[in-house]
Design a protein around this motif. Structure first.
Motif, mmCIF file in Angstrom:
data_model
loop_
_atom_site.group_PDB
_atom_site.id
_atom_site.type_symbol
_atom_site.label_atom_id
_atom_site.label_comp_id
_atom_site.label_asym_id
_atom_site.label_seq_id
_atom_site.Cartn_x
_atom_site.Cartn_y
_atom_site.Cartn_z
ATOM 1 N N UNK A 92 0.828 -1.202 0.000
ATOM 2 C CA UNK A 92 0.000 0.000 0.000
ATOM 3 C C UNK A 92 0.868 1.261 0.000
ATOM 4 N N UNK A 93 2.077 1.133 0.552
ATOM 5 C CA UNK A 93 2.991 2.280 0.582
ATOM 6 C C UNK A 93 3.924 2.276 -0.624
ATOM 7 N N UNK A 94 3.666 1.369 -1.559
ATOM 8 C CA UNK A 94 4.462 1.347 -2.785
ATOM 9 C C UNK A 94 5.819 0.694 -2.633
ATOM 10 N N UNK A 95 6.004 -0.124 -1.587
ATOM 11 C CA UNK A 95 7.297 -0.786 -1.404
ATOM 12 C C UNK A 95 7.216 -2.232 -1.895
ATOM 13 N N UNK A 96 8.238 -2.699 -2.632
ATOM 14 C CA UNK A 96 8.157 -4.039 -3.236
ATOM 15 C C UNK A 96 8.558 -5.156 -2.260
ATOM 16 N N UNK A 97 8.123 -5.053 -1.011
ATOM 17 C CA UNK A 97 8.420 -6.090 -0.011
ATOM 18 C C UNK A 97 7.177 -6.319 0.843
ATOM 19 N N UNK A 373 6.460 1.986 9.504
ATOM 20 C CA UNK A 373 7.553 1.211 8.905
ATOM 21 C C UNK A 373 7.829 1.729 7.491
ATOM 22 N N UNK A 374 6.754 2.014 6.760
ATOM 23 C CA UNK A 374 6.937 2.536 5.398
ATOM 24 C C UNK A 374 7.679 3.874 5.450
ATOM 25 N N UNK A 375 7.363 4.696 6.433
ATOM 26 C CA UNK A 375 8.046 5.983 6.590
ATOM 27 C C UNK A 375 9.523 5.785 6.901
ATOM 28 N N UNK A 376 9.827 4.771 7.716
ATOM 29 C CA UNK A 376 11.218 4.475 8.073
ATOM 30 C C UNK A 376 11.970 3.964 6.837
ATOM 31 N N UNK A 377 11.355 3.041 6.109
ATOM 32 C CA UNK A 377 11.971 2.540 4.875
ATOM 33 C C UNK A 377 12.311 3.718 3.961
ATOM 34 N N UNK A 378 11.301 4.561 3.747
ATOM 35 C CA UNK A 378 11.440 5.631 2.766
ATOM 36 C C UNK A 378 12.500 6.644 3.154
ATOM 37 N N UNK A 379 12.598 6.932 4.455
ATOM 38 C CA UNK A 379 13.528 7.980 4.879
ATOM 39 C C UNK A 379 14.969 7.553 4.648
ATOM 40 N N UNK A 380 15.178 6.274 4.380
ATOM 41 C CA UNK A 380 16.543 5.806 4.232
ATOM 42 C C UNK A 380 16.904 5.348 2.831
ATOM 43 N N UNK A 384 13.902 8.869 -4.461
ATOM 44 C CA UNK A 384 12.467 8.653 -4.392
ATOM 45 C C UNK A 384 12.133 7.574 -5.417
ATOM 46 N N UNK A 385 11.646 6.476 -4.948
ATOM 47 C CA UNK A 385 11.429 5.371 -5.869
ATOM 48 C C UNK A 385 10.095 5.526 -6.582
ATOM 49 N N UNK A 386 10.002 4.857 -7.707
ATOM 50 C CA UNK A 386 8.704 4.732 -8.376
ATOM 51 C C UNK A 386 7.832 3.938 -7.430
ATOM 52 N N UNK A 387 6.588 4.272 -7.342
ATOM 53 C CA UNK A 387 5.815 3.404 -6.468
ATOM 54 C C UNK A 387 4.540 2.934 -7.131
ATOM 55 N N UNK A 388 4.307 1.663 -6.938
ATOM 56 C CA UNK A 388 3.137 1.043 -7.498
ATOM 57 C C UNK A 388 2.112 0.896 -6.378
ATOM 58 N N UNK A 389 1.318 1.944 -6.188
ATOM 59 C CA UNK A 389 0.407 1.917 -5.040
ATOM 60 C C UNK A 389 -0.866 1.119 -5.327
ATOM 61 N N UNK A 390 -0.957 0.585 -6.543
ATOM 62 C CA UNK A 390 -2.095 -0.275 -6.880
ATOM 63 C C UNK A 390 -1.920 -1.654 -6.263
ATOM 64 N N UNK A 391 -0.658 -1.968 -5.897
ATOM 65 C CA UNK A 391 -0.358 -3.333 -5.468
ATOM 66 C C UNK A 391 -1.092 -3.693 -4.186
ATOM 67 N N UNK A 392 -1.385 -4.975 -4.069
ATOM 68 C CA UNK A 392 -2.080 -5.491 -2.884
ATOM 69 C C UNK A 392 -1.147 -6.427 -2.127
ATOM 70 N N UNK A 393 -1.365 -6.530 -0.829
ATOM 71 C CA UNK A 393 -0.611 -7.473 -0.012
ATOM 72 C C UNK A 393 -0.935 -8.898 -0.420
ATOM 73 N N UNK A 394 -0.040 -9.819 -0.065
ATOM 74 C CA UNK A 394 -0.272 -11.217 -0.383
ATOM 75 C C UNK A 394 0.149 -12.097 0.793
#
Ligand code: OOG
Ligand code: NI
Length: 433
Positions: A92-97, A373-380, A384-394
């Protein structure tokens, strides 16, 4: 025949070893630990949550590339009495993990050694380009996350039910090595750059042979003061503290971080060294913990977070408890006479609480917050990465990789709360303390 080392002791020793290693690798972490120790030794307004465990308390984080790595790690951490709790959806935060946190789950195990590890797994399905996807698959085949020695001790611990003195030492040595930084990439500079461009997190994970620990986070009693001190020391702290604002009744988790350093890397091609460069992924973080919220409390918290206004979350322990927004455990007051069965109805319990016979205490939040956590990931991340905010958790794919289900944090808090209530009344005679 010697006894097995208790898992909490292995966990504590593991946390200590990681801390020593990280101090060595990331000098700013040492400065941070010293700063936190000074603040913790003075005490603060958030005293409710500053128990004896504060000084040794910390969490760490690693990132993994392959499902097999995650299940191996689960087995390794199982030997240390750490189990996966919660699925954290970072799509949801656009991170690929996607992630979980390994931690002790029983109250006394947490008290003895509360070390936690936030573990993220790359989602290959989030890489858009097929060429890059196959590059990633090729690279990840070259990773070796767990040494053969560590694996041998995991198998032995599973087989015998624990590890004895010398075995424990050898296992911890091998496991700690697993998380050491090696400035030698598996990939060429070109592929590293392509992955950084796709998402810096991907490069940090798949271009390296093992999952270097990317931060270790001491727990501090007063995070606002610590943030101020970080800035005074010239550490490039995040502009905002993640999580709830400062309150009289601390809740959940507040965190802030700073980017720690640029590390030299050599990149490889078929003929040897291809190029040298720098990698920035490792950082320093501090956290402060407050009360665990119930599901209803989390709903209010998330609504507050979205609106930026926290007035809807009462800043009063009694109200948080009676409105069932936060989790509490209960203990008998000294000298209190309690009936020998849990009284029917909530009024009877309320009467015992208001007469002072039973003392409610907020249960500490032991988990993480995906938005923070997403804020912590991003601050480091450097770019600024491309983000795919369409993605869903799995979560199903994650649990399949893990090889088991993650525990539900709410169930754990509920269990702790009701066990403490049961214990109050689990006696035959009216109890006089
Ligand atoms: C993990 C970031 C999440 C936290 O404290 O919320 C985290 C990572 O950077 O790998 O550690
Ligand atoms: Ni963290």
């Amino acid at each position: 025949m010697s006894e097995f080392i208790p898992s909490w002791r292995l966990r504590q020793q593991f946390a200590d070893r990681l801390s020593l290693m990280y101090r060595d690798e990331v000098p700013a972490y040492g400065a941070l630990v010293d700063l936190v120790d000074r603040i913790n030794s003075v005490g603060s307004a958030t005293e409710t949550f500053s128990g004896a465990r504060l000084g040794q308390e910390r969490h760490g984080a690693i990132r993994l590339a392959l499902p097999e790595e995650l299940s191996l790690l689960r087995r390794a951490l199982g030997v240390l009495g750490m189990f996966p709790v919660e699925y954290y959806d970072l799509a949801a935060a656009g991170l690929p993990v996607h992630s979980t946190a390994f931690r002790p789950i029983e109250g006394d195990a947490i008290e003895r050694s509360p070390f936690r590890l936030f573990v993220s797994l790359v989602r290959l399905d989030q890489i858009a380009s097929p060429a890059l996807q196959s590059e990633v698959q090729r690279l990840t085949r070259e990773r070796s996350v767990m040494s053969p020695v560590a694996l041998r001790y995991i198998e032995r611990a599973e087989h015998q039910g624990g590890l004895r003195d010398a075995e424990g030492e050898a296992f911890l040595d091998a496991l700690t090595e697993t998380f050491r930084w090696h400035g030698e990439a598996l990939s060429t500079k070109r592929i590293y750059d392509a992955l950084i461009n796709e998402h810096p997190l991907l490069a940090d994970i798949v271009c390296f042979p093992n999952p270097h620990i990317n931060h270790l986070t001491p727990r501090v009693s007063d995070i606002d003061q610590a943030q101020q001190k970080m800035i005074e020391l010239g550490l490039p702290a995040k502009a905002v503290i993640e999580g709830p604002p400062r309150r009289n009744c601390p809740i959940l988790l507040r965190q802030t971080a700073f980017r720690a350093l640029e590390e030299d890397v050599t990149f490889r091609n078929m003929d040897g060294i291809d190029a040298v460069g720098v990698h920035t992924a490792r950082f320093g973080e501090i956290e402060s913990r407050g009360a665990a919220l119930t599901r209803a409390g989390m709903d209010v918290y998330n609504a507050c977070l979205a609106s930026g206004n926290f007035d809807a979350l009462p800043d009063d322990w009694n109200e948080l408890r009676t409105r069932k927004l936060a989790w509490f455990r209960f203990r008998p007051a000294h000298g209190a006479r309690l009936p020998n069965a849990l009284p029917e109805g909530s009024e009877a319990l309320e009467d015992l609480i208001s007469s002072g016979a039973i003392i409610p205490e907020p249960i500490t939040y032991e988990d993480f917050l995906p938005v923070s956590a997403a804020g912590i990931f991003r601050s480091n991340l450097r770019s600024e990465a491309k983000s795919n905010t369409e993605a869903k958790g799995n979560p199903a794919a994650f649990e399949e990789a893990l090889g088991c289900k993650v525990s539900d944090a709410q169930e754990l808090y509920e269990r702790e709360s009701s066990a403490s209530l049961q214990q109050l009344f689990a006696h035959d005679q009216p109890r006089e303390l």
